[in-house]
Design a protein around this motif. Structure first.
Motif, PDB file in Angstrom:
ATOM      1  N   SER A   5      73.651  55.481  87.212  1.00 19.36           N
ATOM      2  CA  SER A   5      73.310  57.023  87.287  1.00 19.36           C
ATOM      3  C   SER A   5      72.952  57.495  88.475  1.00 19.36           C
ATOM      4  CB  SER A   5      72.532  57.444  86.059  1.00 19.36           C
ATOM      5  OG  SER A   5      71.446  56.837  86.091  1.00 19.36           O
ATOM      6  N   GLY A   6      72.060  56.724  88.982  1.00 20.86           N
ATOM      7  CA  GLY A   6      71.324  57.063  90.258  1.00 20.86           C
ATOM      8  C   GLY A   6      70.071  57.806  89.987  1.00 20.86           C
ATOM      9  N   VAL A   7      69.648  57.958  88.670  1.00 22.42           N
ATOM     10  CA  VAL A   7      68.565  58.703  88.266  1.00 22.42           C
ATOM     11  C   VAL A   7      67.201  57.789  88.674  1.00 22.42           C
ATOM     12  CG1 VAL A   7      67.231  59.778  86.348  1.00 22.42           C
ATOM     13  CG2 VAL A   7      69.771  59.688  86.641  1.00 22.42           C
ATOM     14  N   PRO A   8      66.122  58.323  89.150  1.00 23.83           N
ATOM     15  CA  PRO A   8      64.833  57.496  89.469  1.00 23.83           C
ATOM     16  C   PRO A   8      64.770  56.738  88.367  1.00 23.83           C
ATOM     17  CG  PRO A   8      64.523  59.562  90.647  1.00 23.83           C
ATOM     18  CD  PRO A   8      66.122  59.704  89.612  1.00 23.83           C
ATOM     19  N   PRO A   9      64.084  55.571  88.711  1.00 23.35           N
ATOM     20  CA  PRO A   9      63.450  54.671  87.647  1.00 23.35           C
ATOM     21  C   PRO A   9      62.404  55.235  86.615  1.00 23.35           C
ATOM     22  CG  PRO A   9      63.843  53.205  89.613  1.00 23.35           C
ATOM     23  CD  PRO A   9      64.155  54.838  89.854  1.00 23.35           C
ATOM     24  N   VAL A  10      61.553  55.845  87.472  1.00 24.97           N
ATOM     25  CA  VAL A  10      60.479  56.440  86.629  1.00 24.97           C
ATOM     26  C   VAL A  10      60.848  57.528  85.545  1.00 24.97           C
ATOM     27  CG1 VAL A  10      58.507  57.899  86.898  1.00 24.97           C
ATOM     28  CG2 VAL A  10      59.092  56.221  88.685  1.00 24.97           C
ATOM     29  N   GLU A  11      61.763  58.149  85.935  1.00 26.98           N
ATOM     30  CA  GLU A  11      62.354  59.154  84.935  1.00 26.98           C
ATOM     31  C   GLU A  11      63.072  58.500  83.798  1.00 26.98           C
ATOM     32  OE1 GLU A  11      64.275  62.708  86.386  1.00 26.98           O
ATOM     33  OE2 GLU A  11      63.049  63.176  88.133  1.00 26.98           O
ATOM     34  N   VAL A  12      63.855  57.707  84.269  1.00 22.55           N
ATOM     35  CA  VAL A  12      64.721  56.852  83.144  1.00 22.55           C
ATOM     36  C   VAL A  12      63.778  56.163  82.168  1.00 22.55           C
ATOM     37  CG1 VAL A  12      66.161  55.077  82.637  1.00 22.55           C
ATOM     38  CG2 VAL A  12      66.664  56.505  84.511  1.00 22.55           C
ATOM     39  N   ALA A  13      62.641  55.565  82.715  1.00 20.05           N
ATOM     40  CA  ALA A  13      61.578  54.984  81.761  1.00 20.05           C
ATOM     41  C   ALA A  13      60.764  55.948  81.141  1.00 20.05           C
ATOM     42  CB  ALA A  13      60.524  54.216  82.711  1.00 20.05           C
ATOM     43  N   ASP A  14      60.398  57.078  81.700  1.00 15.92           N
ATOM     44  CA  ASP A  14      59.960  58.199  80.798  1.00 15.92           C
ATOM     45  C   ASP A  14      60.543  58.511  79.733  1.00 15.92           C
ATOM     46  OD1 ASP A  14      57.687  58.006  82.328  1.00 15.92           O
ATOM     47  OD2 ASP A  14      58.315  59.776  83.656  1.00 15.92           O
ATOM     48  N   LEU A  15      62.142  58.816  80.004  1.00 15.52           N
ATOM     49  CA  LEU A  15      63.060  59.294  78.806  1.00 15.52           C
ATOM     50  C   LEU A  15      63.236  58.339  77.918  1.00 15.52           C
ATOM     51  CD1 LEU A  15      65.127  61.047  77.798  1.00 15.52           C
ATOM     52  CD2 LEU A  15      66.756  60.023  79.330  1.00 15.52           C
ATOM     53  N   LEU A  23      59.428  67.922  70.780  1.00 13.12           N
ATOM     54  CA  LEU A  23      60.962  68.286  71.136  1.00 13.12           C
ATOM     55  C   LEU A  23      61.225  68.818  72.298  1.00 13.12           C
ATOM     56  CD1 LEU A  23      63.889  68.458  69.792  1.00 13.12           C
ATOM     57  CD2 LEU A  23      63.109  70.787  68.685  1.00 13.12           C
ATOM     58  N   TRP A  24      60.277  69.812  72.777  1.00 12.23           N
ATOM     59  CA  TRP A  24      60.452  70.427  74.154  1.00 12.23           C
ATOM     60  C   TRP A  24      60.595  69.389  75.462  1.00 12.23           C
ATOM     61  CZ3 TRP A  24      62.309  74.894  75.021  1.00 12.23           C
ATOM     62  CH2 TRP A  24      62.578  75.724  74.226  1.00 12.23           C
ATOM     63  N   GLN A  25      59.704  68.294  75.056  1.00 13.62           N
ATOM     64  CA  GLN A  25      59.509  67.255  76.050  1.00 13.62           C
ATOM     65  C   GLN A  25      60.679  66.569  76.367  1.00 13.62           C
ATOM     66  OE1 GLN A  25      56.355  64.773  75.542  1.00 13.62           O
ATOM     67  NE2 GLN A  25      56.544  63.489  77.469  1.00 13.62           N
ATOM     68  N   LEU A  26      61.387  66.202  75.077  1.00 17.56           N
ATOM     69  CA  LEU A  26      62.546  65.693  74.976  1.00 17.56           C
ATOM     70  C   LEU A  26      63.778  66.220  75.417  1.00 17.56           C
ATOM     71  CD1 LEU A  26      64.422  62.946  73.972  1.00 17.56           C
ATOM     72  CD2 LEU A  26      64.681  64.010  71.629  1.00 17.56           C
ATOM     73  N   ASN A  27      63.891  67.485  75.584  1.00 19.62           N
ATOM     74  CA  ASN A  27      64.799  68.428  75.682  1.00 19.62           C
ATOM     75  C   ASN A  27      64.952  68.295  77.436  1.00 19.62           C
ATOM     76  OD1 ASN A  27      67.076  70.357  75.061  1.00 19.62           O
ATOM     77  ND2 ASN A  27      65.656  71.619  76.266  1.00 19.62           N
ATOM     78  N   ARG A  28      63.646  68.407  77.895  1.00 18.96           N
ATOM     79  CA  ARG A  28      63.315  68.720  79.204  1.00 18.96           C
ATOM     80  C   ARG A  28      63.758  67.516  80.112  1.00 18.96           C
ATOM     81  NH1 ARG A  28      58.513  71.133  78.088  1.00 18.96           N
ATOM     82  NH2 ARG A  28      57.578  69.279  78.581  1.00 18.96           N
ATOM     83  N   GLN A  29      63.357  66.069  79.247  1.00 16.93           N
ATOM     84  CA  GLN A  29      63.880  64.970  79.962  1.00 16.93           C
ATOM     85  C   GLN A  29      65.361  64.699  79.993  1.00 16.93           C
ATOM     86  OE1 GLN A  29      60.563  64.199  81.312  1.00 16.93           O
ATOM     87  NE2 GLN A  29      61.354  61.871  81.037  1.00 16.93           N
ATOM     88  N   ARG A  55      71.387  66.448  84.588  1.00 17.44           N
ATOM     89  CA  ARG A  55      71.612  67.244  86.064  1.00 17.44           C
ATOM     90  C   ARG A  55      71.611  65.997  86.949  1.00 17.44           C
ATOM     91  NH1 ARG A  55      68.085  70.285  84.779  1.00 17.44           N
ATOM     92  NH2 ARG A  55      66.179  69.277  86.116  1.00 17.44           N
ATOM     93  N   GLN A  56      70.759  65.321  87.139  1.00 21.47           N
ATOM     94  CA  GLN A  56      70.682  64.034  88.207  1.00 21.47           C
ATOM     95  C   GLN A  56      71.873  63.143  88.103  1.00 21.47           C
ATOM     96  OE1 GLN A  56      66.699  62.720  89.687  1.00 21.47           O
ATOM     97  NE2 GLN A  56      66.183  63.773  87.631  1.00 21.47           N
TER      98      GLN A  56
END
Length: 398
Positions: free
Chosen positions: A354-364, A382-388, A394-395
């Motif tokens: 996907s090319g998404v940073p590892p940190v963001e994938v781990a947080d998701l 729920l808001w946090q899940l939706n933002r992630q 997007r990325q």
């Protein structure tokens, strides 16, 4: 309303019965004396014309739709090649010939052809030229008479009976030509004679109804027509229909137009112009076709309505589960990875593809694990899940 329907049904049924009765009702018999070979009515000659090939075996039988002069001239043009003597048959209510036609017939018979004429009345010019006269009988008193032939071999036959009104015409002879009485009625009056003229003969009969369908089909009378025509030699036969049906196409109301090339072309152009006018006018005045709008895609509106419905009921768990299910389906379709176990190996594969940073994938993945294991899901989670998820989509789509 029910009463009205009952009356309407009754009227419809009566109308249907009336149509059926009228359709199957026997048609009244047409007793008109047409003497035409196309008519199957009692006084048509369809049956006799159909039997002519049997009466003149091996000889062609032609229905003539030309005037006498034209028919004879066409035959004369073949005189030096294929022309043969013929029998020219006329069976009509009245035989009318003008001066030119009479001269043509006389020359035609004098050349060796035979003409058979059967009618109630004959042209005065013809009677004068051949020396006979057709009159009403003055001897007969009974209601009916019989028809007999004078040939010795035919005298043993029984008289053919007809109503008197049908045989009242007799032939009186005063001819300078050789004349033979071939048939008469039982009162001794001639009604069928042969008048020799040059190399041919005229056969004159004053009982034309004897040759119609009514009498030819009557078992006791059918032999008369066959025996009468047997006096003619076996040769090609012309059957005149011109005096009954006219020339071919003469029944058309447009025959005058079609017989002249200029008028015919004008007629065809008028028809073509009318057809073009109808075609173009029909296109010009047709009803306007309404514009049909393209169906709108209301998927997003539907999703928004359903989302609002879940959010208003504060059922955060259902919304979160559906978003996670959609995310995992996204990973399977786009990256072809199994999503049964959300472990470190799956995270590394998603980061590579996907090319998404590892940190963001781990947080998701951590948020997803939390949502799946917690019992009480708050709005903030729920808001946090939706933002992630939105950040990942997007990325990953770059």
């Amino acid at each position: 309303m029910k009463t009205y329907r009952f009356y309407a049904l009754g009227l419809g049924l009566l109308f249907a019965i009336f149509v059926v009765v009228e359709y199957y009702r026997p048609k009244p018999i047409d007793w008109n004396q047409t003497f035409s070979n196309k008519d199957k009515i009692p006084y048509g000659t369809f049956v006799l014309f159909d039997l002519l090939p049997d009466l003149f075996p091996g000889q062609p039988v032609t229905s003539v739709r030309l005037p006498v002069v034209n028919q004879v001239e066409d035959h004369a043009n073949l005189e030096d090649s294929t022309a043969k003597p013929v029998n020219y048959l006329f069976v009509n209510a009245t035989t009318q010939v003008d001066k030119l036609e009479l001269e043509t017939l006389l020359e035609f018979v004098a050349a060796g052809n035979h003409v058979f004429l059967s009618a109630h009345r004959f042209s005065p010019a013809l009677q004068d030229a051949l020396g006979f006269k057709a009159d009403d009988s003055k001897k007969a008193k009974q209601d009916s008479l019989g028809l007999v032939f004078t040939h010795p071999s035919l005298q043993k036959n029984k008289p053919v009976r007809y109503a008197w009104e049908k045989v009242s015409r007799i032939l009186t002879l005063d001819s300078e030509h050789k004349t033979t009485v071939l048939g008469q009625n039982t009162a001794g009056e001639a009604n069928f004679v042969q008048i020799v003229f040059g190399k041919g003969s005229f056969f004159i009969s004053s009982v034309p109804l004897a040759f119609t369908n009514y009498h030819v089909l009557e078992p006791s009378q059918t032999r008369y027509a066959a025996v009468a025509l047997s006096h003619l030699p076996v040769r090609p036969v012309w059957w005149d229909e011109y005096q009954k049906q006219g020339a071919v196409g003469s029944g058309s109301p447009f025959r005058v137009l079609l017989n002249h090339e200029a008028l015919a072309w004008a007629y065809y152009l008028a028809l073509g112009s009318l057809l073009l006018f109808v075609l173009f006018e029909s296109k010009r005045t047709q009803r306007i076709i309404p514009v049909i709008e393209k169906p709108r895609n209301t998927t997003l509106e539907f999703v928004r309505v359903i989302g609002n419905l879940y959010f208003q009921t504060r059922d955060h768990r259902v919304i979160a589960d559906k978003k996670i299910t959609y995310f995992l389906e996204y990973l399977r379709l786009h990256y072809h990875e199994a999503t049964t176990v959300l472990d470190k190996e799956l995270q590394d594969q998603i980061v590579k593809k996907s090319g998404v940073p590892p940190v963001e994938v781990a947080d998701l993945f951590r948020v997803i694990q939390y949502v799946r294991t917690t019992d009480a899901l708050e709005e903030q989670n729920l808001w946090q899940l939706n933002r992630q998820l939105e950040s990942f989509y997007r990325q990953a789509s770059r």
